[in-house]
Design an enzyme around this catalytic site. Structure first.
Site, mmCIF file in Angstrom:
data_model
loop_
_atom_site.group_PDB
_atom_site.id
_atom_site.type_symbol
_atom_site.label_atom_id
_atom_site.label_comp_id
_atom_site.label_asym_id
_atom_site.label_seq_id
_atom_site.Cartn_x
_atom_site.Cartn_y
_atom_site.Cartn_z
ATOM 1 N N PRO A 60 0.790 -1.235 0.000
ATOM 2 C CA PRO A 60 0.000 0.000 0.000
ATOM 3 C C PRO A 60 0.820 1.282 0.000
ATOM 4 C CG PRO A 60 -0.136 -1.142 2.113
ATOM 5 C CD PRO A 60 0.528 -2.082 1.160
ATOM 6 N N ASN A 61 0.312 2.230 -0.760
ATOM 7 C CA ASN A 61 0.835 3.602 -0.885
ATOM 8 C C ASN A 61 2.089 3.712 -1.749
ATOM 9 O OD1 ASN A 61 -1.127 5.005 0.788
ATOM 10 N ND2 ASN A 61 -0.248 3.867 2.490
ATOM 11 N N ARG A 70 5.054 12.069 -3.268
ATOM 12 C CA ARG A 70 5.125 12.543 -1.888
ATOM 13 C C ARG A 70 6.351 11.937 -1.217
ATOM 14 N NH1 ARG A 70 0.005 13.472 0.335
ATOM 15 N NH2 ARG A 70 1.155 14.066 2.190
ATOM 16 N N TYR A 86 11.766 8.335 0.411
ATOM 17 C CA TYR A 86 11.623 7.235 -0.540
ATOM 18 C C TYR A 86 12.202 7.536 -1.929
ATOM 19 C CZ TYR A 86 8.378 5.574 3.039
ATOM 20 O OH TYR A 86 7.823 5.165 4.224
ATOM 21 N N ASN A 98 7.944 -5.893 -1.502
ATOM 22 C CA ASN A 98 7.988 -4.743 -0.606
ATOM 23 C C ASN A 98 6.564 -4.623 -0.039
ATOM 24 O OD1 ASN A 98 8.012 -2.385 0.783
ATOM 25 N ND2 ASN A 98 9.064 -1.192 -0.807
ATOM 26 N N ALA A 104 3.526 -1.026 4.598
ATOM 27 C CA ALA A 104 3.106 -1.075 6.011
ATOM 28 C C ALA A 104 2.647 -2.464 6.445
ATOM 29 C CB ALA A 104 1.995 -0.053 6.257
ATOM 30 N N HIS A 118 4.678 -4.872 8.838
ATOM 31 C CA HIS A 118 4.664 -4.810 10.305
ATOM 32 C C HIS A 118 3.360 -5.309 10.909
ATOM 33 C CE1 HIS A 118 8.026 -2.355 9.140
ATOM 34 N NE2 HIS A 118 7.223 -1.485 8.533
ATOM 35 N N ASP A 153 1.561 -15.889 6.196
ATOM 36 C CA ASP A 153 1.036 -17.248 5.987
ATOM 37 C C ASP A 153 0.980 -17.601 4.500
ATOM 38 O OD1 ASP A 153 0.734 -17.789 8.680
ATOM 39 O OD2 ASP A 153 -1.412 -17.372 8.723
ATOM 40 N N GLU A 169 12.516 -10.079 0.909
ATOM 41 C CA GLU A 169 11.819 -8.883 1.419
ATOM 42 C C GLU A 169 12.636 -7.655 1.023
ATOM 43 O OE1 GLU A 169 11.270 -9.003 5.653
ATOM 44 O OE2 GLU A 169 10.716 -6.872 5.762
ATOM 45 N N HIS A 221 12.810 -3.208 0.939
ATOM 46 C CA HIS A 221 12.327 -1.890 1.363
ATOM 47 C C HIS A 221 13.197 -0.811 0.747
ATOM 48 C CE1 HIS A 221 9.694 -3.664 4.331
ATOM 49 N NE2 HIS A 221 10.691 -4.459 4.667
ATOM 50 N N SER A 241 13.530 2.308 2.176
ATOM 51 C CA SER A 241 14.213 2.871 3.342
ATOM 52 C C SER A 241 14.754 1.725 4.197
ATOM 53 C CB SER A 241 13.229 3.717 4.159
ATOM 54 O OG SER A 241 12.209 2.895 4.712
ATOM 55 N N ARG A 259 14.248 3.743 11.655
ATOM 56 C CA ARG A 259 13.075 4.608 11.765
ATOM 57 C C ARG A 259 12.324 4.347 13.080
ATOM 58 N NH1 ARG A 259 10.075 4.320 6.157
ATOM 59 N NH2 ARG A 259 8.920 6.012 7.171
HETATM 60 O O1 CA2 Z 1 10.899 1.615 2.978
HETATM 61 C C1 CA2 Z 1 9.999 0.940 2.479
HETATM 62 O O2 CA2 Z 1 10.027 0.510 1.335
HETATM 63 C C2 CA2 Z 1 8.731 0.673 3.307
HETATM 64 O O3 CA2 Z 1 8.234 -0.609 2.950
HETATM 65 C C3 CA2 Z 1 7.743 1.765 2.905
HETATM 66 C C4 CA2 Z 1 6.452 1.689 3.700
HETATM 67 C C5 CA2 Z 1 6.738 1.656 5.198
HETATM 68 O O4 CA2 Z 1 5.525 1.475 5.916
HETATM 69 C C6 CA2 Z 1 7.710 0.538 5.564
HETATM 70 O O5 CA2 Z 1 7.966 0.606 6.951
HETATM 71 C C7 CA2 Z 1 8.999 0.686 4.796
HETATM 72 C C8 CA2 Z 1 5.572 2.900 3.394
HETATM 73 C C9 CA2 Z 1 5.244 3.051 1.943
HETATM 74 C C10 CA2 Z 1 4.538 4.359 1.735
HETATM 75 O O6 CA2 Z 1 4.930 4.874 0.483
HETATM 76 C C11 CA2 Z 1 4.721 6.199 0.238
HETATM 77 C C12 CA2 Z 1 5.315 6.691 -0.899
HETATM 78 C C13 CA2 Z 1 5.180 8.012 -1.198
HETATM 79 C C14 CA2 Z 1 4.424 8.838 -0.386
HETATM 80 C C15 CA2 Z 1 3.821 8.328 0.738
HETATM 81 C C16 CA2 Z 1 3.965 6.996 1.048
#
Ligand code: CA2
Length: 153
Positions: free
Chosen positions: A13-14, A21, A26, A77, A80, A83, A90, A101, A103, A105, A110
């Site tokens: 997601p996102n 953003r 990122y 990836n 969220a 976590h 599963d 896996e 990521h 970041s 963090r």
């Molecule tokens: O660092 C990563 O790739 C994460 O998987 C990114 C997730 C975060 O919850 C993980 O802890 C680490 C968040 C992805 C949100 O992506 C966005 C991208 C642009 C603007 C807002 C959110």
């Protein structure tokens, strides 16, 4: 194309918001930029990259289920859901495929709530902290895993 040369590359997601953003966290690449780099990297290694993104946990679980017997490995990836999602963990176990896996970041640098990953418990390895370049590193690592398995290693 043989099942083993198809890699499922999932984004949670996102991640469709990349480049729009939070560039400080990122990077400035969009998910389409990353997809193009991944497809090129896969082609150079003789791998077909099945690159997908969803904001829905259920859709991600369905895609993981469909990879079993049809793909050689899963790079994910989970964003969220890393976590929170026992369902994704599963499904990854049930897929019986090598999992990497990934990521953008480094979640360990963090907030405390990002320090636990359900996916790490079932992943062969984790690549994090290298931004979009991490996707290419993950494809390289998966190519090595698949080639070693073909060697009977
Ligand atoms: O660092 C990563 O790739 C994460 O998987 C990114 C997730 C975060 O919850 C993980 O802890 C680490 C968040 C992805 C949100 O992506 C966005 C991208 C642009 C603007 C807002 C959110």
């Amino acid at each position: 194309m043989a099942a083993s040369s198809k890699i499922m590359l999932l984004n949670g997601p996102n991640l469709n918001m990349l480049g729009v953003r939070e560039p400080a966290l990122y990077g400035t690449d969009t998910l389409d930029d990353i997809r193009a780099n991944c497809l090129a990297k896969g082609a150079a290694l003789g791998l077909q990259i099945d690159f997908r993104q969803s904001n829905s946990e259920g859709e991600l679980v369905g895609w993981i289920q469909s990879a079993r017997g049809d793909h050689g490995g899963i790079i994910i990836n989970p964003a969220a859901y890393t976590h929170t999602s026992i369902a994704i963990m599963d499904a990854l176990i049930a897929a019986e495929l090598p999992v990497i896996e990934l990521h953008l970041s480094n979640p360990l640098r963090r907030e405390a709530f990002r320090r636990h990953s359900y996916v790490s418990e079932v992943a062969r390895g984790v690549i994090c902290g290298f931004g979009g370049h991490g996707y290419e590193l993950a494809i390289d690592a998966m190519a090595r895993i698949i080639n070693d398995a073909g060697d009977g290693a």
